[in-house]
Design a protein around this motif. Sequence first.
Motif, PDB file in Angstrom:
ATOM      1  N   GLY A   1       0.782  -1.230   0.000  1.00  0.00           N
ATOM      2  CA  GLY A   1       0.000   0.000   0.000  1.00  0.00           C
ATOM      3  C   GLY A   1       0.812   1.277   0.000  1.00  0.00           C
ATOM      4  N   MET A   2       2.116   1.191   0.053  1.00  0.00           N
ATOM      5  CA  MET A   2       2.936   2.405   0.061  1.00  0.00           C
ATOM      6  C   MET A   2       2.929   3.021  -1.330  1.00  0.00           C
ATOM      7  SD  MET A   2       6.913   2.885   1.276  1.00  0.00           S
ATOM      8  CE  MET A   2       7.553   1.681   0.086  1.00  0.00           C
ATOM      9  N   ASN A   3       2.613   4.304  -1.425  1.00  0.00           N
ATOM     10  CA  ASN A   3       2.590   4.964  -2.727  1.00  0.00           C
ATOM     11  C   ASN A   3       3.644   6.052  -2.868  1.00  0.00           C
ATOM     12  OD1 ASN A   3       1.489   7.101  -1.218  1.00  0.00           O
ATOM     13  ND2 ASN A   3      -0.616   6.509  -1.725  1.00  0.00           N
ATOM     14  N   ASP A   4       4.416   6.290  -1.828  1.00  0.00           N
ATOM     15  CA  ASP A   4       5.483   7.293  -1.894  1.00  0.00           C
ATOM     16  C   ASP A   4       6.555   6.897  -0.889  1.00  0.00           C
ATOM     17  OD1 ASP A   4       7.159   9.526  -1.700  1.00  0.00           O
ATOM     18  OD2 ASP A   4       5.528  10.953  -2.040  1.00  0.00           O
ATOM     19  N   SER A   5       7.584   6.222  -1.367  1.00  0.00           N
ATOM     20  CA  SER A   5       8.584   5.704  -0.434  1.00  0.00           C
ATOM     21  C   SER A   5       9.397   6.821   0.220  1.00  0.00           C
ATOM     22  CB  SER A   5       9.514   4.706  -1.134  1.00  0.00           C
ATOM     23  OG  SER A   5      10.230   5.323  -2.180  1.00  0.00           O
ATOM     24  N   PHE A   6       9.589   7.924  -0.489  1.00  0.00           N
ATOM     25  CA  PHE A   6      10.324   9.037   0.117  1.00  0.00           C
ATOM     26  C   PHE A   6       9.523   9.629   1.270  1.00  0.00           C
ATOM     27  CE2 PHE A   6      11.794  13.366   0.670  1.00  0.00           C
ATOM     28  CZ  PHE A   6      13.172  13.231   0.614  1.00  0.00           C
ATOM     29  N   ALA A   7       8.238   9.882   1.049  1.00  0.00           N
ATOM     30  CA  ALA A   7       7.398  10.432   2.116  1.00  0.00           C
ATOM     31  C   ALA A   7       7.320   9.460   3.286  1.00  0.00           C
ATOM     32  CB  ALA A   7       6.008  10.743   1.579  1.00  0.00           C
ATOM     33  N   THR A   8       7.251   8.163   2.992  1.00  0.00           N
ATOM     34  CA  THR A   8       7.207   7.171   4.067  1.00  0.00           C
ATOM     35  C   THR A   8       8.508   7.181   4.859  1.00  0.00           C
ATOM     36  OG1 THR A   8       5.686   5.781   2.800  1.00  0.00           O
ATOM     37  CG2 THR A   8       6.897   4.730   4.609  1.00  0.00           C
ATOM     38  N   ALA A   9       9.641   7.282   4.169  1.00  0.00           N
ATOM     39  CA  ALA A   9      10.922   7.342   4.870  1.00  0.00           C
ATOM     40  C   ALA A   9      11.012   8.573   5.762  1.00  0.00           C
ATOM     41  CB  ALA A   9      12.059   7.336   3.857  1.00  0.00           C
ATOM     42  N   VAL A  10      10.462   9.690   5.310  1.00  0.00           N
ATOM     43  CA  VAL A  10      10.446  10.900   6.147  1.00  0.00           C
ATOM     44  C   VAL A  10       9.592  10.668   7.388  1.00  0.00           C
ATOM     45  CG1 VAL A  10       9.730  13.316   6.267  1.00  0.00           C
ATOM     46  CG2 VAL A  10      10.918  12.468   4.233  1.00  0.00           C
ATOM     47  N   ARG A  11       8.446  10.015   7.219  1.00  0.00           N
ATOM     48  CA  ARG A  11       7.581   9.729   8.368  1.00  0.00           C
ATOM     49  C   ARG A  11       8.274   8.802   9.351  1.00  0.00           C
ATOM     50  NH1 ARG A  11       2.188   7.251   7.895  1.00  0.00           N
ATOM     51  NH2 ARG A  11       2.304   7.756  10.109  1.00  0.00           N
ATOM     52  N   ILE A  12       8.925   7.780   8.851  1.00  0.00           N
ATOM     53  CA  ILE A  12       9.618   6.839   9.745  1.00  0.00           C
ATOM     54  C   ILE A  12      10.712   7.559  10.512  1.00  0.00           C
ATOM     55  CG2 ILE A  12      11.084   4.786   9.794  1.00  0.00           C
ATOM     56  CD1 ILE A  12       9.497   3.783   7.343  1.00  0.00           C
ATOM     57  N   LEU A  13      11.414   8.440   9.836  1.00  0.00           N
ATOM     58  CA  LEU A  13      12.466   9.216  10.503  1.00  0.00           C
ATOM     59  C   LEU A  13      11.879  10.058  11.629  1.00  0.00           C
ATOM     60  CD1 LEU A  13      15.361  10.398  10.659  1.00  0.00           C
ATOM     61  CD2 LEU A  13      14.665  12.019   8.868  1.00  0.00           C
ATOM     62  N   ARG A  14      10.798  10.748  11.355  1.00  0.00           N
ATOM     63  CA  ARG A  14      10.236  11.682  12.322  1.00  0.00           C
ATOM     64  C   ARG A  14       9.427  11.002  13.422  1.00  0.00           C
ATOM     65  NH1 ARG A  14       8.482  16.163   7.710  1.00  0.00           N
ATOM     66  NH2 ARG A  14      10.569  17.117   7.523  1.00  0.00           N
ATOM     67  N   GLU A  15       8.738   9.924  13.070  1.00  0.00           N
ATOM     68  CA  GLU A  15       7.836   9.303  14.041  1.00  0.00           C
ATOM     69  C   GLU A  15       8.456   8.122  14.769  1.00  0.00           C
ATOM     70  OE1 GLU A  15       4.077   8.427  12.166  1.00  0.00           O
ATOM     71  OE2 GLU A  15       4.126  10.309  11.007  1.00  0.00           O
ATOM     72  N   ALA A  16       9.382   7.424  14.112  1.00  0.00           N
ATOM     73  CA  ALA A  16       9.992   6.244  14.733  1.00  0.00           C
ATOM     74  C   ALA A  16      11.460   6.454  15.093  1.00  0.00           C
ATOM     75  CB  ALA A  16       9.855   5.032  13.801  1.00  0.00           C
ATOM     76  N   GLY A  17      12.053   7.520  14.569  1.00  0.00           N
ATOM     77  CA  GLY A  17      13.454   7.772  14.873  1.00  0.00           C
ATOM     78  C   GLY A  17      14.395   6.769  14.232  1.00  0.00           C
ATOM     79  N   VAL A  18      14.011   6.272  13.049  1.00  0.00           N
ATOM     80  CA  VAL A  18      14.866   5.356  12.294  1.00  0.00           C
ATOM     81  C   VAL A  18      15.038   5.934  10.889  1.00  0.00           C
ATOM     82  CG1 VAL A  18      15.174   3.027  11.381  1.00  0.00           C
ATOM     83  CG2 VAL A  18      14.042   3.355  13.583  1.00  0.00           C
ATOM     84  N   GLY A  19      16.279   6.030  10.452  1.00  0.00           N
ATOM     85  CA  GLY A  19      16.552   6.551   9.121  1.00  0.00           C
ATOM     86  C   GLY A  19      16.708   5.440   8.115  1.00  0.00           C
ATOM     87  N   LEU A  20      15.823   5.390   7.113  1.00  0.00           N
ATOM     88  CA  LEU A  20      15.869   4.402   6.040  1.00  0.00           C
ATOM     89  C   LEU A  20      16.018   5.118   4.705  1.00  0.00           C
ATOM     90  CD1 LEU A  20      12.940   1.999   7.042  1.00  0.00           C
ATOM     91  CD2 LEU A  20      15.340   1.885   7.735  1.00  0.00           C
ATOM     92  N   ALA A  21      16.491   4.408   3.701  1.00  0.00           N
ATOM     93  CA  ALA A  21      16.581   4.955   2.351  1.00  0.00           C
ATOM     94  C   ALA A  21      15.305   4.633   1.587  1.00  0.00           C
ATOM     95  CB  ALA A  21      17.782   4.368   1.618  1.00  0.00           C
ATOM     96  N   PRO A  22      14.740   5.610   0.878  1.00  0.00           N
ATOM     97  CA  PRO A  22      13.536   5.331   0.076  1.00  0.00           C
ATOM     98  C   PRO A  22      13.880   4.504  -1.148  1.00  0.00           C
ATOM     99  CG  PRO A  22      14.292   7.576  -0.318  1.00  0.00           C
ATOM    100  CD  PRO A  22      15.178   7.015   0.763  1.00  0.00           C
ATOM    101  N   GLY A  23      13.030   3.544  -1.454  1.00  0.00           N
ATOM    102  CA  GLY A  23      13.289   2.696  -2.612  1.00  0.00           C
ATOM    103  C   GLY A  23      13.281   3.455  -3.920  1.00  0.00           C
ATOM    104  N   SER A  24      12.563   4.585  -3.973  1.00  0.00           N
ATOM    105  CA  SER A  24      12.535   5.375  -5.201  1.00  0.00           C
ATOM    106  C   SER A  24      13.906   5.911  -5.570  1.00  0.00           C
ATOM    107  CB  SER A  24      11.541   6.536  -5.048  1.00  0.00           C
ATOM    108  OG  SER A  24      11.836   7.309  -3.889  1.00  0.00           O
ATOM    109  N   ALA A  25      14.837   5.965  -4.603  1.00  0.00           N
ATOM    110  CA  ALA A  25      16.196   6.429  -4.898  1.00  0.00           C
ATOM    111  C   ALA A  25      16.927   5.486  -5.842  1.00  0.00           C
ATOM    112  CB  ALA A  25      16.995   6.560  -3.597  1.00  0.00           C
ATOM    113  N   PHE A  26      16.466   4.247  -5.944  1.00  0.00           N
ATOM    114  CA  PHE A  26      17.213   3.215  -6.663  1.00  0.00           C
ATOM    115  C   PHE A  26      16.678   2.961  -8.064  1.00  0.00           C
ATOM    116  CE2 PHE A  26      17.632   2.664  -2.128  1.00  0.00           C
ATOM    117  CZ  PHE A  26      19.009   2.615  -1.986  1.00  0.00           C
TER     118      PHE A  26
END
Length: 405
Positions: free
Chosen positions: A344-369
Amino acid sequence: MNGQGLGLSDRVAGMASNQIADIANLGRDDPAVIKLWIGEGDLAAPDFIREAAEQALRDGHTRYTYSHGLPALRRALADYHARHWRDATGAPLSLSPDRFSVTAGGVQAMMQAFQSILEPGDEVIAPVPTWPNLAEIIRITGGRFVPVPFRVSAAGRFSLSLDDIVAAITPRTRAIAINSPSNPTGWLMPRAQMAALVDIARARGLWIMSDEVYGHFTDPDPETGLPRPAPSFLEVTTPTDRLLVTNTFSKNWCMTGWRAGWIIFPDGMGQVFENLSQYNTTGVATFIQHAAIAALNQGDDGIRALVRRTMVSRDVLLAALQAVPGLRIVRPQGGFYLFFGVHGMNDSFATAVRILREAGVGLAPGSAFGPGGGNFLRLCFAIDPALATEAARRLTAFFQAPAQT
């Protein structure tokens, strides 16, 4: 601002922003964030490497040296390959030190590789999703990046069809770029498939550009329990084949910030890479090269310990995330990344930003690849197992919360 209107070259003005760096820059200085976005472990370079650099500084090794690299370093690189890889007969891989050139990291090795072979408009085929720097380096050096999607099984495992590679070849094709073990997918190219690709390249006069930086990050041999590096194209080629291999001191020896790597080229190209080193950087800092010699000559046990630690963390994260509904987690064959799908994820960059801000974990968005990556996130597990446990706890809580994507 991308410099439009300033008279820049089109290939430079058109460079894409690196989304991994964009995410990292949002939380790089926050000590509370678990930083799993960049391909970098959480350890400093070992003491013996730092001490070698310090001793080299004390000894005055701060002047220019050979653009190719110190002869002792190139000899150490040849010896390192002989210890870890075998040729087609099973004998230790024998490479002349004259086939090595020392570079300012793996990125610069790749830049020199494509500078050496590409004319404007030449095409480079590569499986995708892939490391974003590859496409931009090809663009900067005047080439055209041609993506060939990995095939993905119903279970989510990535594989490469050589038929797909052949179908992408045109009269403008100059090279095929392979990264095995793969960043970000964890795919590992079997030795037999490497040999088959070499045959394809030979028949068409194409180059193979092999990025082998994650070669040690694999599971041990299931029969012996001993370390078993990933296959290398060097094992299935001759010294005159059109093969360029790039590597770095960053991953195996925790030297990301040192900016030291190397390129291996065919016989007869020594002067080409001497010139490229001279005109790109003049060479790598001399005291860093002395530290690199220490890394190669004294670091094999450290590599094995680092790989064991990394795979413990991989298994911690796999166990936790595979139990989370909506995530598609596949055990990687090599490397130190989990590249996982999110239902159901439609924007991996936006999801990565949310995870960073809400969970305190930094991940790379798949759209980068690039193509095929948009429904994925990438996680680097080259970290302490205790930190992996905490990252797993935070990510599990995030993805089990409502409206997580």
